[in-house]
Enzyme design. Structure first.
Site, PDB file in Angstrom:
ATOM      1  N   ARG A 136      -7.651 -20.543  -0.965  1.00 25.56           N
ATOM      2  CA  ARG A 136      -6.543 -20.195  -0.036  1.00 25.56           C
ATOM      3  C   ARG A 136      -5.457 -21.220  -0.114  1.00 25.56           C
ATOM      4  O   ARG A 136      -5.872 -22.395   0.199  1.00 25.56           O
ATOM      5  CB  ARG A 136      -7.428 -20.305   1.444  1.00 25.56           C
ATOM      6  CG  ARG A 136      -6.384 -19.786   2.527  1.00 25.56           C
ATOM      7  CD  ARG A 136      -6.961 -20.158   3.960  1.00 25.56           C
ATOM      8  NE  ARG A 136      -6.351 -19.458   5.010  1.00 25.56           N
ATOM      9  CZ  ARG A 136      -5.235 -20.036   5.439  1.00 25.56           C
ATOM     10  NH1 ARG A 136      -4.966 -21.332   5.018  1.00 25.56           N
ATOM     11  NH2 ARG A 136      -4.437 -19.626   6.388  1.00 25.56           N
TER      12      ARG A 136
ATOM     13  N   GLU B 252      12.451   2.351  14.302  1.00 19.83           N
ATOM     14  CA  GLU B 252      11.305   3.508  13.763  1.00 19.83           C
ATOM     15  C   GLU B 252      10.232   3.438  14.408  1.00 19.83           C
ATOM     16  O   GLU B 252      10.140   2.392  15.493  1.00 19.83           O
ATOM     17  CB  GLU B 252      11.524   3.261  12.445  1.00 19.83           C
ATOM     18  CG  GLU B 252      10.655   1.909  11.907  1.00 19.83           C
ATOM     19  CD  GLU B 252      10.492   1.778  10.597  1.00 19.83           C
ATOM     20  OE1 GLU B 252      10.235   2.635   9.585  1.00 19.83           O
ATOM     21  OE2 GLU B 252      10.121   0.604  10.192  1.00 19.83           O
TER      22      GLU B 252
ATOM     23  N   LYS C 248       6.379  -1.891   2.024  1.00 16.61           N
ATOM     24  CA  LYS C 248       5.304  -1.361   2.611  1.00 16.61           C
ATOM     25  C   LYS C 248       4.229  -2.130   2.494  1.00 16.61           C
ATOM     26  O   LYS C 248       3.273  -2.232   1.557  1.00 16.61           O
ATOM     27  CB  LYS C 248       5.064  -0.016   1.919  1.00 16.61           C
ATOM     28  CG  LYS C 248       4.161   1.011   2.934  1.00 16.61           C
ATOM     29  CD  LYS C 248       4.245   2.466   2.348  1.00 16.61           C
ATOM     30  CE  LYS C 248       3.371   3.245   3.174  1.00 16.61           C
ATOM     31  NZ  LYS C 248       3.644   3.424   4.534  1.00 16.61           N
TER      32      LYS C 248
ATOM     33  N   TYR D  80       0.633  -1.264   0.090  1.00 19.02           N
ATOM     34  CA  TYR D  80       0.129   0.190   0.068  1.00 19.02           C
ATOM     35  C   TYR D  80       0.897   1.126   0.041  1.00 19.02           C
ATOM     36  O   TYR D  80       2.021   1.067   0.310  1.00 19.02           O
ATOM     37  CB  TYR D  80      -0.818   0.042   1.095  1.00 19.02           C
ATOM     38  CG  TYR D  80      -0.162   0.518   2.543  1.00 19.02           C
ATOM     39  CD1 TYR D  80      -0.521   1.746   2.991  1.00 19.02           C
ATOM     40  CD2 TYR D  80       0.643  -0.582   3.144  1.00 19.02           C
ATOM     41  CE1 TYR D  80       0.193   1.919   4.324  1.00 19.02           C
ATOM     42  CE2 TYR D  80       0.946  -0.196   4.575  1.00 19.02           C
ATOM     43  CZ  TYR D  80       0.879   0.972   4.797  1.00 19.02           C
ATOM     44  OH  TYR D  80       1.717   1.443   6.168  1.00 19.02           O
TER      45      TYR D  80
ATOM     46  N   HIS E 268      -1.156 -21.155   0.788  1.00 14.63           N
ATOM     47  CA  HIS E 268      -0.033 -20.014   0.959  1.00 14.63           C
ATOM     48  C   HIS E 268       0.865 -19.702  -0.339  1.00 14.63           C
ATOM     49  O   HIS E 268       1.253 -18.697  -0.149  1.00 14.63           O
ATOM     50  CB  HIS E 268       0.811 -20.747   2.171  1.00 14.63           C
ATOM     51  CG  HIS E 268       0.438 -20.633   3.304  1.00 14.63           C
ATOM     52  ND1 HIS E 268      -0.842 -21.365   3.934  1.00 14.63           N
ATOM     53  CD2 HIS E 268       0.883 -19.944   4.459  1.00 14.63           C
ATOM     54  CE1 HIS E 268      -1.077 -21.293   4.947  1.00 14.63           C
ATOM     55  NE2 HIS E 268      -0.191 -20.323   5.515  1.00 14.63           N
TER      56      HIS E 268
ATOM     57  N   ARG F  48       8.136   3.820  -4.887  1.00 14.61           N
ATOM     58  CA  ARG F  48       8.174   3.119  -3.736  1.00 14.61           C
ATOM     59  C   ARG F  48       7.209   1.849  -3.737  1.00 14.61           C
ATOM     60  O   ARG F  48       7.482   0.760  -3.599  1.00 14.61           O
ATOM     61  CB  ARG F  48       8.256   3.562  -2.474  1.00 14.61           C
ATOM     62  CG  ARG F  48       8.423   2.630  -1.341  1.00 14.61           C
ATOM     63  CD  ARG F  48       8.459   3.844   0.014  1.00 14.61           C
ATOM     64  NE  ARG F  48       7.260   4.332   0.460  1.00 14.61           N
ATOM     65  CZ  ARG F  48       6.994   5.062   1.407  1.00 14.61           C
ATOM     66  NH1 ARG F  48       7.932   5.182   2.378  1.00 14.61           N
ATOM     67  NH2 ARG F  48       5.627   5.476   1.614  1.00 14.61           N
TER      68      ARG F  48
END
Length: 282
Positions: free
Chosen positions: A99, A178, A146, A32, A101, A51
């Site tokens: 579903r 951070e 991110k 995101y 993995h 990014r």
């Protein structure tokens, strides 16, 4: 009427539905970005989408969008929703599949959604500073991506809220990394210190801006690790992010940072940030 961008179309919020089998919902398998809007313009949007595409590449997700195309759809969404001051949130997942993995075989189309939010700048925090706490960094080892996997960040932020703080500054052992939703800085003897860019932190866009402002103001900027004790004994502490901008931390773990007042270097960075908004919003 408010519009949401969903898989190539601008739809109403009631039409913006995703599947229960979306891999973002099931696995957090996605990425995101969060982009600030000032005066109806997108701030540092190119850097954000560069990014975004880097994060996509790091998780093997082909979005079939260029930076320019992402900027264009963002402009349309901001204009449609008449956002003057606020932000746009955009996320992409690996799409809808049974579903499992491992990645879907054959590949499925990524799911992309974006929406806007109107809200004011955090003037009170910028002017008066905030309380912070320190907490052990329990996140995974690819914080440079991110990703939607934010449970560690969520738990850290909730810890901050529990102790009447705005931000939790994380550390691995004694090394500060951070904030739960920000980059963190210690200012000592006129020098800005912040964790170097690697897999332990996100290379924040506002961090990049602060580094450039420091260069413009001839403020030494060192990208090197420092300890929790160094942070607690700093002359000034700040956190930065797209939403927090350049926020001073005046109290840490219940104790004042230095004299408990916003420091002069923080004020210089805030001044430079205002100029950067003017010159880097499109």
């Amino acid at each position: 009427m408010e519009k949401i961008f969903l898989n190539g179309e601008f739809v109403s919020p009631s039409e913006a539905k995703v599947s229960y089998n979306d891999r973002g919902y099931v696995f957090g398998d996605g990425i995101y970005e969060y982009i600030r809007v000032y005066n109806g313009k997108l701030f540092t949007v190119t850097e954000h989408y560069e990014r975004f595409l880097r994060s996509a590449n790091e998780i093997g997700l082909d979005l079939n969008y260029s930076v320019e195309e992402l900027i264009e759809l963002s402009r349309k969404l901001v204009d449609m929703n008449q956002i003057e001051t606020g932000a746009i949130y955009i996320q992409a997942t690996r799409g809808v599949a049974e579903r499992n993995h491992s990645f879907p075989t054959p590949e499925v189309e990524p799911a992309i959604v974006a929406y806007t939010k109107s809200y004011d700048r955090p003037y009170d925090h910028l002017e008066n500073g905030v309380n912070g706490v320190t907490v052990e960094d329990i996140r995974w080892l690819r914080c440079d991506i991110k990703s939607l996997n934010l449970l560690g960040n969520v738990l850290a932020k909730e810890y901050a809220v529990k102790y009447n703080a705005v931000e939790a500054i994380q550390h691995r052992g004694e090394t500060v990394t951070e904030g739960s939703s920000s980059n963190a800085y210690a200012i000592k003897d006129g020098v800005i210190y912040t964790h170097p860019i690697n897999n332990y932190i996100l290379n924040g866009i506002t961090r990049i801006v602060i580094k450039k402002i420091a260069e413009d103001y001839n403020i030494p900027f060192k990208e090197e690790t420092f300890t929790v004790d160094f942070l607690r004994n700093a002359d000034e502490v700040i956190v930065s992010s797209t939403s927090a901008e350049v926020t001073p931390v005046i109290k840490l773990d219940g104790e004042p940072v230095n004299d408990g007042k916003v420091g002069p270097i923080t004020r210089q960075l805030q001044e430079g940030f205002e100029k950067y908004i003017e010159s880097h919003s499109i």
